[in-house]
Design an enzyme around this catalytic site. Structure first.
Site, PDB file in Angstrom:
ATOM      1  N   ASP A 388       0.833  -1.204   0.000  1.00  9.04           N
ATOM      2  CA  ASP A 388       0.000   0.000   0.000  1.00  9.04           C
ATOM      3  C   ASP A 388       0.869   1.256   0.000  1.00  9.04           C
ATOM      4  O   ASP A 388       1.938   1.280   0.614  1.00  9.04           O
ATOM      5  CB  ASP A 388      -0.903  -0.006   1.245  1.00  9.04           C
ATOM      6  CG  ASP A 388      -2.024   1.014   1.136  1.00  9.04           C
ATOM      7  OD1 ASP A 388      -2.317   1.462   0.014  1.00  9.04           O
ATOM      8  OD2 ASP A 388      -2.617   1.353   2.171  1.00  9.04           O
ATOM      9  N   HIS A 405       3.467   3.257  -9.017  1.00 13.94           N
ATOM     10  CA  HIS A 405       3.324   1.818  -9.275  1.00 13.94           C
ATOM     11  C   HIS A 405       4.585   1.235  -9.906  1.00 13.94           C
ATOM     12  O   HIS A 405       4.966   0.098  -9.617  1.00 13.94           O
ATOM     13  CB  HIS A 405       2.100   1.567 -10.147  1.00 13.94           C
ATOM     14  CG  HIS A 405       0.819   1.940  -9.469  1.00 13.94           C
ATOM     15  ND1 HIS A 405       0.365   1.301  -8.334  1.00 13.94           N
ATOM     16  CD2 HIS A 405      -0.104   2.900  -9.760  1.00 13.94           C
ATOM     17  CE1 HIS A 405      -0.789   1.844  -7.961  1.00 13.94           C
ATOM     18  NE2 HIS A 405      -1.095   2.824  -8.809  1.00 13.94           N
ATOM     19  N   LEU A 497      11.457 -20.333  -3.871  1.00 12.58           N
ATOM     20  CA  LEU A 497      10.350 -19.523  -3.372  1.00 12.58           C
ATOM     21  C   LEU A 497       9.121 -19.695  -4.256  1.00 12.58           C
ATOM     22  O   LEU A 497       9.226 -19.694  -5.487  1.00 12.58           O
ATOM     23  CB  LEU A 497      10.771 -18.055  -3.360  1.00 12.58           C
ATOM     24  CG  LEU A 497       9.691 -17.017  -3.052  1.00 12.58           C
ATOM     25  CD1 LEU A 497       9.280 -17.101  -1.587  1.00 12.58           C
ATOM     26  CD2 LEU A 497      10.180 -15.614  -3.402  1.00 12.58           C
TER      27      LEU A 497
END
Length: 621
Positions: A388, A405, A497
């Site tokens: 956020d 972004h 991962l």
């Protein structure tokens, strides 16, 4: 079968058919008899070992048939090496590993002395296929030599996804490259996976007798326990009432899985004909299993010739019409491989192709920061992050929100690097919610375009990261969704991962869609509505193998979970930080994990001792 010196009718007219595009007519430097012979061998192998597969390949456009034969012959070659009775389990595993390693070298060289691998390499280069996913399938086949045991259907389906789905996906890629996609509608991905499961289960039932003779019973404990006494009878070669009940139950399940009438809705008619015919042949095969009775333990049943003709004759007409009306994309011949230099016999083998090279390690932190040491029992298995503050970060700097972004994507890479360095197993990032469509269209376009660019060009591609996507395909650009699914397929065999990107994701939407999937399963008889529990619900989530979230971290000075992973994060430790997401780097992830390690998780139980108040964590340097 006729001896090789006496050509079959199919072989005699191979040359004129090649001129019509059925065989690669020219190699890289002219006519290549070895390549043509390799494809013919693959065709004969397919026809001899599995007439049904051969019939399905014949429904493909002529230009794709050699590739279909090559893929099936390669899968069959690996299976034969794993199943051969002339060696023990270790020997069979070694043979599969040697074949796989030889294929790696062949792919790098662009050719092979083995005819099946020669055809497969040419197919991969000609049609620009990424065969990296097949290495995982070959490794799974190698592991089959040690014996397979499944606790439940979930484990069985995971094996199917690992071993069978990569080969089927290559066929889908062929259709996509030719311009006639076989990809099912985005809302039918579950049907597609079940269809593959049903095809594999049909194969298990068909080969039941042969597998039992080798000491294998490839059904899960969940199914065996439902029919007490069936396992002992089958392993002893007896057809008891319990064995008949087990086979009948599993056959009914396979029939439900392959009966997916909506699967081909909206698909190209030629590709739909191939899938629909496959389903009809599978159901005919299951009818033959049903009719075999005790003979199932002695030989593999097959549908009768009239049954096959009744299914295939109209399918051939439909396919021929569909392909005659379809302009297909035919690739040029693959580029010539480099001419190998003459080297001593002791020289090293050729380096593997780009997709086979060792995965690189993440770049070091610019300031040389290293991750803290975290005890294994203090390490979260799954960290989820609400990223956020991108827009506010940009506005504070007088920049358009889209710049925030882009900067947020850099921070996301940092988290991936940090997760790999500290040994985190699962990282989930909240990239775009179902509520974010209310934002400005320019900002939405920037977020989605940045995501697509990261998938196509981002530095995460070459790390040991298994990439996944969670969210609703509705509203998302189809090109972006295909990129997301492509990366899932490409990286499915990686063991480092697991990175899940939540795009157009909403927790309530996920729960609603899961409830709908569970309702469909109940209607199909796969689950008993009166006995549904939490495990049943979890198995119908989009990613049922996703572990519960241990640590949920949100940046941006907001303290709410915003409809993010409500099912998986029920018991998550919450961690909120004031900084905006673009200002975060891997040290912040390490700090969050360090803070998590100081907490005492009780899951509703009373603490045994009162924990000391932890010190305020500092950012690792």
């Amino acid at each position: 079968m006729r001896p090789s010196s006496q050509p079959t009718p199919a072989d005699r007219d191979a040359a004129p058919r090649a001129r019509r595009g059925r065989f690669p007519a020219r190699s890289r430097t002219g006519e290549d008899p070895a390549l043509r012979a390799a494809y013919r061998l693959c065709r004969r192998t397919t026809r001899r070992h599995d007439p049904a597969i051969h019939a399905l390949v014949q429904l493909m456009p002529a230009v794709l048939r050699p590739a279909g034969w090559a893929l099936w012959a390669a899968a069959n070659a690996v299976d034969d090496l794993a199943d051969g009775p002339d060696a023990d389990a270790a020997g069979r595993a070694a043979r599969v590993a040697a074949w796989t390693e030889a294929f790696r070298g062949d792919l790098a060289a662009g050719t092979s002395t083995d005819p099946v691998r020669h055809a497969l390499v040419d197919t991969a280069l000609r049609w620009r296929l990424d065969l990296s996913g097949l290495r995982g399938a070959m490794a799974a086949t190698r592991d089959d030599t040690r014996g397979r045991h499944f606790a439940d259907w979930a484990e069985w389906r995971a094996w199917c996804t690992e071993e069978i789905a990569p080969w089927v996906d290559q066929v889908r890629h062929l259709f996509e490259q030719a311009g006639a996609p076989m990809t099912p509608r985005l809302d039918r991905q579950h049907d597609y996976r079940r269809f593959i499961d049903g095809a594999q289960l049909t194969d298990v039932l068909t080969d039941l007798g042969a597998d039992l003779a080798e000491g294998r019973l490839l059904l899960p404990r969940e199914a065996l326990d439902a029919c007490p006494g069936a396992e002992d009878a089958l392993r002893q070669g007896r057809w008891s009432p319990a064995a008949a009940a087990l086979v009948g139950t599993v056959t009914d399940l396979a029939r439900r899985w392959v009966t997916r009438p909506a699967l081909t809705r909206g698909m190209h008619p030629g590709a739909a004909t191939v899938l629909d015919t496959s389903a009809r042949l599978l159901r005919a095969q299951l009818d033959a299993v049903d009719a075999a009775g005790p003979a199932l333990l002695e030989r593999a049943p097959r549908p009768s010739l009239p049954t096959r003709v009744r299914i295939l004759a109209p399918a051939r007409l439909r396919a021929r019409l569909a392909w005659s009306l379809t302009p297909l994309t035919v690739p040029a011949a693959p580029p010539a491989p480099p001419v190998p230099r003459r080297t001593p016999a002791t020289a090293r083998a050729p380096e593997p192709a780009a997709e086979d090279t060792a995965l690189r390690t993440p770049p070091p932190h610019p300031e040389g920061a290293r991750p803290p040491r975290i005890a294994a029992d203090r390490m979260p298995a799954h960290v989820a992050i609400i990223m956020d503050g991108n827009g506010r970060w940009a506005e504070q700097r007088g920049l358009p929100r889209s710049a925030g972004h882009r900067a947020g994507n850099v921070a996301a890479r940092e988290m991936v690097y940090g997760a790999l360095e500290i040994g985190l197993r699962h990282l989930t990032l909240y990239a775009f919610s179902t509520e974010n469509w209310q934002r400005d269209t320019e900002e939405i376009a920037a977020v989605l375009e940045a995501t697509r660019r990261e998938l196509d060009e981002g530095p995460v591609r070459d790390l040991d990261v298994r990439q996944r996507w969670s969210g609703n395909p509705g509203k998302l650009p189809e090109e972006l969704v295909r990129s997301l699914l492509r990366e899932e397929r490409r990286t499915r065999a990686r063991t480092g991962l697991t990175l899940t990107v939540c795009l157009n994701y909403g927790g309530r939407d996920e729960i609603t869609r899961t409830a709908a999937a569970l309702a469909r399963a109940a209607r199909a008889g796969d689950v008993d509505p009166d006995l549904i529990g939490e495990d049943d619900f979890a198995r119908h989530l989009p990613h049922p193998d996703m572990p519960d979230v241990d640590l949920l971290w949100r940046t941006g000075d907001e303290q709410r979970t915003s409809n993010f992973l409500p099912w998986q994060a029920t018991y998550a430790e919450l961690y909120f930080t004031p900084g905006h997401w673009p200002d975060a780097d891997r040290r912040d992830l390490w700090q969050a994990i360090t803070a998590y390690g100081r907490r005492r998780r009780r899951h509703g139980a009373a603490p045994l001792v009162s924990p000391r108040k932890p010190a305020v964590p500092t950012r690792p340097e």
